[in-house]
Enzyme design. Structure first.
Site, short mmCIF file in Angstrom:
data_model
loop_
_atom_site.label_atom_id
_atom_site.label_comp_id
_atom_site.label_asym_id
_atom_site.label_seq_id
_atom_site.Cartn_x
_atom_site.Cartn_y
_atom_site.Cartn_z
N GLY A 160 2.65 -7.05 25.44
CA GLY A 160 2.48 -6.49 26.77
C GLY A 160 3.68 -6.73 27.66
O GLY A 160 4.10 -5.84 28.42
N ASP A 161 4.26 -7.92 27.59
CA ASP A 161 5.45 -8.23 28.38
C ASP A 161 6.63 -7.37 27.97
O ASP A 161 7.41 -6.92 28.81
CB ASP A 161 5.81 -9.71 28.22
N ALA A 214 3.90 -11.34 22.76
CA ALA A 214 4.67 -10.81 23.88
C ALA A 214 4.66 -9.29 23.95
O ALA A 214 5.50 -8.69 24.62
CB ALA A 214 6.11 -11.30 23.81
#
Length: 301
Positions: free
Chosen positions: A249-250, A247
């Site tokens: 990049g998120d 996760a």
């Protein structure tokens, strides 16, 4: 407090830990199997909320137990979920394999995410949203609909072009902020991206095609902001020992969204987002790995 809307996917992540990622045709033994709330839309919503934003999620879940779990996880972070639609059928899932070096392979099953339509986007959101986040795990027609209306209304949108896909040429001028990693940047620009100079050139080519700003995340190398008519900004990554990059990049995008929507200078927002992503990769899972503001600020200092 900025009102950040995430319009996108909700998935249950089924994560398999392995010593090495399997080659084509190879079977490997899993070291463990765990379930984590995920989906790029929901992950970014959680990151924005834990960074201090007032967040609403718009999306869809199925009629199974996964859907109930995903909504409950969002509500636990104070995210408004009355615009998450319950539908018949399966909730979206992601099958994730993570190796000993924290690299991953991900296979998506869209489930309810694939049934979202433009008519599911409430008209009243245009008067409330300070910033909208989009991703490519829901039908493109929904994203295009949101981009068109948001452009007319002057609402900032971060379009995270992940997973990578081609877009119509007339869609680029609709995008205020295009967020991509190296692979997605290559797909959209048609240019190879191996180092920072390549990323600068490829991002500039997308500016030339109508995008206002391009945000490139490059993992351990850092992040790059290229803007029309302004100086570019390079933000180095924080050095950490990664455990799971699922996760990252998120987390970066959600943290950046809250800071940017709050009027924080772009360079400061990038550094805050880099710190959030650095903390996230030292932990397993998607949403469970995302840090809170009270962890991020001391980490920067």
């Amino acid at each position: 407090m900025a009102n950040v809307f995430s319009i996108g996917s909700l998935n249950m992540d089924i994560v398999y830990q392995v010593s090495a990622l399997p080659k084509p045709g190879e079977t490997v033994q899993s070291l463990s199997r765990k379930l984590f709330p995920g989906g790029k839309g929901a992950n970014q919503a959680v990151a924005a909320a834990r960074s201090g934003g007032s967040v609403r999620m718009i999306g869809a879940v199925g009629s199974d137990s996964y859907g109930e779990s995903l909504i409950g996880a969002l509500q636990a972070d104070g995210i408004r979920t009355d615009t998450v639609l319950p539908t018949e059928g399966d909730t979206g899932t992601a099958f994730i394999t993570v190796d000993a070096h924290a690299e991953n392979h991900i296979v998506l099953a869209a489930g309810a995410n694939g049934g979202l339509s433009p008519s599911d986007i409430p008209e009243w959101i245009w008067g409330e949203a300070d910033l909208i986040m989009l991703q490519n795990e829901i039908p493109w027609k929904v994203n295009r609909h949101v981009l068109e209306i948001a452009r007319r209304r002057g609402i900032p949108v971060i379009m995270n072009a992940a997973p990578a896909m081609q877009m119509e040429e007339d869609a680029f001028p609709l995008i205020p902020i295009l967020a991509v990693n190296e692979t997605e940047l290559e797909t959209l620009s048609g240019q190879p991206v191996r180092e920072t100079a390549d990323a600068r050139a490829a991002a500039a080519s997308l500016i030339g095609r109508g995008v206002d700003n391009v945000l490139v995340t490059m993992g351990s190398q850092g992040s790059l902001w290229v803007s029309r008519g302004e100086d570019e900004i390079w933000s180095p990554a924080f050095r950490v020992e990664p455990v799971d990059t699922t996760a990252a990049g998120d987390t970066f995008i959600g943290a950046f969204a809250t800071e940017f929507a709050s009027g924080v200078p772009t360079s400061q927002a990038l550094r805050f987002a880099s710190a959030a992503a650095a903390i996230a990769v030292t932990r397993e899972g998607a949403q469970i790995s995302i840090p809170r503001r009270e962890e991020i600020v001391p980490f920067i200092n």
